[in-house]
Design a protein around this motif. Structure first.
Motif, PDB file in Angstrom:
ATOM      1  N   HIS A  14      45.316  24.365  37.619  1.00 45.86           N
ATOM      2  CA  HIS A  14      46.012  25.082  37.585  1.00 45.86           C
ATOM      3  C   HIS A  14      46.781  25.559  36.430  1.00 45.86           C
ATOM      4  CE1 HIS A  14      49.256  21.761  36.269  1.00 45.86           C
ATOM      5  NE2 HIS A  14      48.105  21.619  35.599  1.00 45.86           N
ATOM      6  N   VAL A  15      47.353  26.772  36.554  1.00 45.67           N
ATOM      7  CA  VAL A  15      47.933  27.530  35.265  1.00 45.67           C
ATOM      8  C   VAL A  15      46.695  28.336  34.877  1.00 45.67           C
ATOM      9  CG1 VAL A  15      49.423  27.871  33.542  1.00 45.67           C
ATOM     10  CG2 VAL A  15      49.468  25.754  34.667  1.00 45.67           C
ATOM     11  N   GLN A  16      46.368  28.251  33.585  1.00 42.27           N
ATOM     12  CA  GLN A  16      45.084  29.297  33.178  1.00 42.27           C
ATOM     13  C   GLN A  16      43.743  28.675  32.780  1.00 42.27           C
ATOM     14  OE1 GLN A  16      44.465  32.704  29.859  1.00 42.27           O
ATOM     15  NE2 GLN A  16      46.468  32.119  30.204  1.00 42.27           N
ATOM     16  N   SER A  17      43.899  27.446  31.879  1.00 45.12           N
ATOM     17  CA  SER A  17      42.741  27.291  31.394  1.00 45.12           C
ATOM     18  C   SER A  17      41.579  26.589  32.462  1.00 45.12           C
ATOM     19  CB  SER A  17      43.107  25.769  30.445  1.00 45.12           C
ATOM     20  OG  SER A  17      43.653  25.017  31.120  1.00 45.12           O
ATOM     21  N   GLY A  18      42.034  25.848  33.135  1.00 46.72           N
ATOM     22  CA  GLY A  18      41.117  25.158  34.271  1.00 46.72           C
ATOM     23  C   GLY A  18      40.593  26.294  35.341  1.00 46.72           C
ATOM     24  N   ASP A  42      49.466  26.303  43.081  1.00 44.51           N
ATOM     25  CA  ASP A  42      49.464  26.477  41.974  1.00 44.51           C
ATOM     26  C   ASP A  42      51.000  27.242  41.339  1.00 44.51           C
ATOM     27  OD1 ASP A  42      49.028  27.734  39.171  1.00 44.51           O
ATOM     28  OD2 ASP A  42      46.867  27.619  39.813  1.00 44.51           O
ATOM     29  N   ALA A  43      51.371  26.607  40.375  1.00 44.11           N
ATOM     30  CA  ALA A  43      52.971  27.303  39.893  1.00 44.11           C
ATOM     31  C   ALA A  43      52.757  28.493  39.582  1.00 44.11           C
ATOM     32  CB  ALA A  43      53.253  26.411  38.816  1.00 44.11           C
ATOM     33  N   THR A  44      51.578  29.188  39.257  1.00 44.01           N
ATOM     34  CA  THR A  44      51.585  30.611  38.812  1.00 44.01           C
ATOM     35  C   THR A  44      51.450  31.501  39.862  1.00 44.01           C
ATOM     36  OG1 THR A  44      49.058  30.602  38.751  1.00 44.01           O
ATOM     37  CG2 THR A  44      50.282  30.253  36.711  1.00 44.01           C
ATOM     38  N   ARG A  45      51.319  31.101  41.059  1.00 50.56           N
ATOM     39  CA  ARG A  45      51.591  31.872  42.397  1.00 50.56           C
ATOM     40  C   ARG A  45      53.032  32.681  42.234  1.00 50.56           C
ATOM     41  NH1 ARG A  45      47.677  31.596  46.782  1.00 50.56           N
ATOM     42  NH2 ARG A  45      46.614  29.750  46.559  1.00 50.56           N
ATOM     43  N   LYS A  46      53.856  32.056  41.916  1.00 47.76           N
ATOM     44  CA  LYS A  46      55.327  32.472  41.919  1.00 47.76           C
ATOM     45  C   LYS A  46      55.668  32.664  40.420  1.00 47.76           C
ATOM     46  CE  LYS A  46      55.156  32.568  46.090  1.00 47.76           C
ATOM     47  NZ  LYS A  46      53.974  33.603  46.255  1.00 47.76           N
ATOM     48  N   GLN A  47      55.209  32.958  39.392  1.00 43.65           N
ATOM     49  CA  GLN A  47      55.355  32.988  37.985  1.00 43.65           C
ATOM     50  C   GLN A  47      55.007  34.696  37.687  1.00 43.65           C
ATOM     51  OE1 GLN A  47      53.522  30.309  35.509  1.00 43.65           O
ATOM     52  NE2 GLN A  47      54.879  28.718  36.058  1.00 43.65           N
ATOM     53  N   LEU A  48      56.168  35.109  37.084  1.00 39.37           N
ATOM     54  CA  LEU A  48      55.946  36.535  36.687  1.00 39.37           C
ATOM     55  C   LEU A  48      55.742  37.599  37.516  1.00 39.37           C
ATOM     56  CD1 LEU A  48      53.368  36.001  33.611  1.00 39.37           C
ATOM     57  CD2 LEU A  48      55.829  35.977  33.594  1.00 39.37           C
ATOM     58  N   VAL A  49      56.541  37.088  38.784  1.00 39.92           N
ATOM     59  CA  VAL A  49      56.331  38.168  39.948  1.00 39.92           C
ATOM     60  C   VAL A  49      56.689  39.491  39.896  1.00 39.92           C
ATOM     61  CG1 VAL A  49      57.284  38.387  42.424  1.00 39.92           C
ATOM     62  CG2 VAL A  49      56.653  35.877  41.427  1.00 39.92           C
ATOM     63  N   ASP A  50      55.831  40.290  40.387  1.00 39.15           N
ATOM     64  CA  ASP A  50      55.965  41.760  40.055  1.00 39.15           C
ATOM     65  C   ASP A  50      56.161  42.459  41.664  1.00 39.15           C
ATOM     66  OD1 ASP A  50      53.300  41.457  40.552  1.00 39.15           O
ATOM     67  OD2 ASP A  50      52.810  43.461  40.088  1.00 39.15           O
ATOM     68  N   LYS A  51      55.735  41.712  42.702  1.00 39.36           N
ATOM     69  CA  LYS A  51      55.937  42.160  44.065  1.00 39.36           C
ATOM     70  C   LYS A  51      56.575  40.942  44.449  1.00 39.36           C
ATOM     71  CE  LYS A  51      52.773  45.796  44.250  1.00 39.36           C
ATOM     72  NZ  LYS A  51      51.876  46.736  45.322  1.00 39.36           N
ATOM     73  N   PRO A  52      57.833  40.951  45.190  1.00 38.52           N
ATOM     74  CA  PRO A  52      58.512  39.871  45.842  1.00 38.52           C
ATOM     75  C   PRO A  52      57.659  39.470  47.031  1.00 38.52           C
ATOM     76  CG  PRO A  52      60.063  41.443  45.154  1.00 38.52           C
ATOM     77  CD  PRO A  52      58.815  42.029  44.941  1.00 38.52           C
ATOM     78  N   GLY A  53      57.486  38.102  47.190  1.00 37.24           N
ATOM     79  CA  GLY A  53      56.679  37.566  48.439  1.00 37.24           C
ATOM     80  C   GLY A  53      55.389  37.611  48.079  1.00 37.24           C
ATOM     81  N   SER A  56      51.538  36.426  42.583  1.00 42.46           N
ATOM     82  CA  SER A  56      51.434  37.239  41.273  1.00 42.46           C
ATOM     83  C   SER A  56      50.164  37.506  40.748  1.00 42.46           C
ATOM     84  CB  SER A  56      52.159  36.257  40.099  1.00 42.46           C
ATOM     85  OG  SER A  56      51.350  35.129  39.739  1.00 42.46           O
ATOM     86  N   LEU A  57      50.076  38.363  39.902  1.00 43.49           N
ATOM     87  CA  LEU A  57      48.999  38.841  39.200  1.00 43.49           C
ATOM     88  C   LEU A  57      48.393  37.758  38.350  1.00 43.49           C
ATOM     89  CD1 LEU A  57      49.849  42.474  38.185  1.00 43.49           C
ATOM     90  CD2 LEU A  57      47.986  41.672  39.714  1.00 43.49           C
ATOM     91  N   TYR A  58      49.304  36.894  37.848  1.00 37.41           N
ATOM     92  CA  TYR A  58      49.018  35.750  37.081  1.00 37.41           C
ATOM     93  C   TYR A  58      47.916  34.921  37.851  1.00 37.41           C
ATOM     94  CZ  TYR A  58      49.409  32.241  33.442  1.00 37.41           C
ATOM     95  OH  TYR A  58      49.343  31.412  32.262  1.00 37.41           O
ATOM     96  N   PHE A  59      48.381  34.735  39.029  1.00 38.84           N
ATOM     97  CA  PHE A  59      47.553  33.869  39.973  1.00 38.84           C
ATOM     98  C   PHE A  59      46.427  34.437  40.450  1.00 38.84           C
ATOM     99  CE2 PHE A  59      46.033  32.348  44.268  1.00 38.84           C
ATOM    100  CZ  PHE A  59      45.882  31.067  43.651  1.00 38.84           C
ATOM    101  N   THR A  60      46.547  35.852  40.837  1.00 43.67           N
ATOM    102  CA  THR A  60      45.313  36.566  41.490  1.00 43.67           C
ATOM    103  C   THR A  60      44.311  36.717  40.567  1.00 43.67           C
ATOM    104  OG1 THR A  60      46.360  38.605  41.176  1.00 43.67           O
ATOM    105  CG2 THR A  60      46.634  37.634  43.361  1.00 43.67           C
ATOM    106  N   MET A  61      44.680  36.980  39.264  1.00 42.35           N
ATOM    107  CA  MET A  61      43.521  37.394  38.343  1.00 42.35           C
ATOM    108  C   MET A  61      42.790  36.363  37.739  1.00 42.35           C
ATOM    109  SD  MET A  61      45.565  40.571  36.550  1.00 42.35           S
ATOM    110  CE  MET A  61      44.038  41.043  35.345  1.00 42.35           C
ATOM    111  N   LEU A  62      43.136  34.899  38.066  1.00 44.54           N
ATOM    112  CA  LEU A  62      42.520  33.838  37.662  1.00 44.54           C
ATOM    113  C   LEU A  62      41.738  33.006  38.629  1.00 44.54           C
ATOM    114  CD1 LEU A  62      45.297  32.764  35.192  1.00 44.54           C
ATOM    115  CD2 LEU A  62      42.872  33.378  34.585  1.00 44.54           C
TER     116      LEU A  62
END
Ligand code: COA
Length: 415
Positions: A14-18, A42-53, A56-62
């Motif tokens: 989860h998050v970034q390293s793994g 994964d908590a990043t799915r809903k972190q730094l959200v730019d498009k509600p619902g 997040s890019l944080y999740f998709t890009m990792l």
């Protein structure tokens, strides 16, 4: 065919390293099954959200090229499914807080009982020692691994860098450990533990700074700007601003437009072999034969003066013109590229390093594709999975559950 075809990864990260690590393995062809908590993920799915619902890019890009299975590891049936996954998969990757996997009932001993060929790969903040129980994020690792104390300017505080050397850097180390363990398993038939502490990964990337720490015993570090300024060295490797850090002095210098553009700068290296060309380009041909400037050793105490003169020239050119003029002369220079410029760079699009991906919730977005290019294992970047998108598919196709069993598990809250 892909390099890691047939390798099944149980991805408990989860998050970034793994996730950085398992995304790379997915790009190289492994079947990566991302296990996430039902309803949360994964908590990043809903972190730094730019498009509600939307994820997040944080999740998709990792998390490209993975499948998502939701599973409650603390539910009895969930645990049974997990045991079957451990028996079926080749690698379990996790970056939970220390002890969390054991608390779920998956100690190394239990994993080996279930599957002696299993490779257990873990990221933690620290290795064994006083801090082994700590939770750790990127910047903590940068600080504890020596990066922050050696980054920044001498008269300022320690600085963290934009490059995610603690998280993504450690993910890279872990990925290498995993493929190496898979290679060894070919001969030994056994799995093993692969452990990549973030502090160790950062320190590995700061290797040259530990080099300098030891060189300090032999006297001042002459290639550091502070030497030319007559500032004494302390007892630890100092921060050296934008000094090159290697044997060829370099600095970041202003270019035309710097007054309004925060990225109108170039990195300029005065490599000894091309010193005469540097003198010609900047309009100082007399420095070629002047004993104060003609040799690298003579130049070291005069770096401020030399780079001031070079900057007077770079200020008359854009960062790209500096590149165009210096490259044919073999003078190493590098424009400071903004994220906007990188995102729009056609050559990076062509090589697949910047990729546009479509996503059902958020539409098209840009991502960084696989930075490692294998000639016989092409990478196609596929969007990240929605939460639990592949739960039923994995239960059926990977573990052999019947449709009725799948429905029962969904109803029980185990998945
Ligand atoms: N089913 C049931 N429980 C689950 C689960 C699942 N599918 N997935 C996670 N959990 C539980 C864990 O078992 C743990 O429970 P426990 O504390 O009762 O044992 C809990 O969720 C939280 O896990 P944890 O790892 O402690 O998450 P956190 O959000 O509190 O901490 C980190 C996050 C990143 C600080 C921490 O995981 C960490 O230090 N990891 C190692 C270093 C690292 O990778 N850091 C970089 C992150 S980019």
């Amino acid at each position: 065919m892909k390099a890691l075809d047939g390798v099944k990864i149980l991805d408990f990260t989860h998050v970034q390293s793994g996730p950085t690590c398992t995304q790379l393995l997915a790009w190289l062809g492994a079947d990566v099954i991302k296990v996430e908590r039902p309803g949360a993920g994964d908590a990043t799915r809903k972190q730094l959200v730019d498009k509600p619902g939307a994820d997040s890019l944080y999740f998709t890009m990792l998390n490209h090229n993975k499948r998502s299975l939701t599973l409650n590891a603390k539910h009895e049936s969930g645990r049974q499914i997990l045991e079957r996954l451990v028996k079926t998969c080749d690698v379990l990757v996790e970056n939970f807080a220390p002890g969390a996997l054991d608390r779920m009932g998956f100690t190394w001993e239990r994993i080996q009982e279930l599957n002696p060929r299993m490779i257990l790969a873990s990221v933690k903040g620290f290795g064994p020692g006083p801090y082994s129980d700590c939770k750790v994020y990127e910047n903590v690792a940068q600080c504890a691994g020596g990066a922050a104390s050696t980054t920044g300017f001498l008269d300022g505080p320690p600085l963290v860098t934009g490059a995610q050397i603690g998280d993504s850097g450690t993910g890279l180390h872990l990925a290498l450990g995993i493929v190496t363990a898979l290679f060894q398993r070919e001969k030994s038939g056994r799995g093993q533990k692969v452990f990549a502490p973030m502090q160790d990964g950062v320190l590995n990337l700061c290797r040259v700074k530990l080099r300098d720490q030891q060189r300090l015993a032999a006297g001042p570090l002459a290639e550091y700007s502070q030497h030319g300024r007559g500032i004494a060295f302390g007892d630890a490797t100092p921060r050296s601003g934008n000094d090159s850090g290697g044997g060829q002095p370099g600095r970041i210098l202003k270019c035309k437009g710097w007054e309004t553009d925060p990225n109108a700068y170039t990195y300029f290296i005065t490599q000894a072999a091309v010193w005469e060309s540097v003198c010609d380009v900047i309009g100082k041909p007399e420095w070629k034969n002047d004993p104060d400037y003609a040799t690298p050793a003579a130049r070291l105490p005069r770096l401020d003066q030399i780079f001031d003169a070079i900057e007077q020239w770079t200020c008359t050119q854009t960062k790209f013109e500096v590149m165009d003029i210096c490259n044919p002369l073999n003078i190493p220079v590098g424009p400071i590229l903004s994220m906007k410029e990188l995102a729009e760079e056609p050559s990076l699009r062509e090589t697949g390093t910047i990729v546009e991906v479509d996503h059902p919730e958020r539409g098209p977005y840009l991502t960084v594709g696989c930075p490692i290019k294998l000639s016989d294992s092409e990478v196609e970047v596929a969007r990240s999975p929605l939460l639990g998108e592949h739960t039923a598919e994995i239960l059926r196709d990977v573990l052999g559950y019947s449709d009725d069993e799948v429905v029962a598990m969904l109803e029980s809250g185990a998945v």
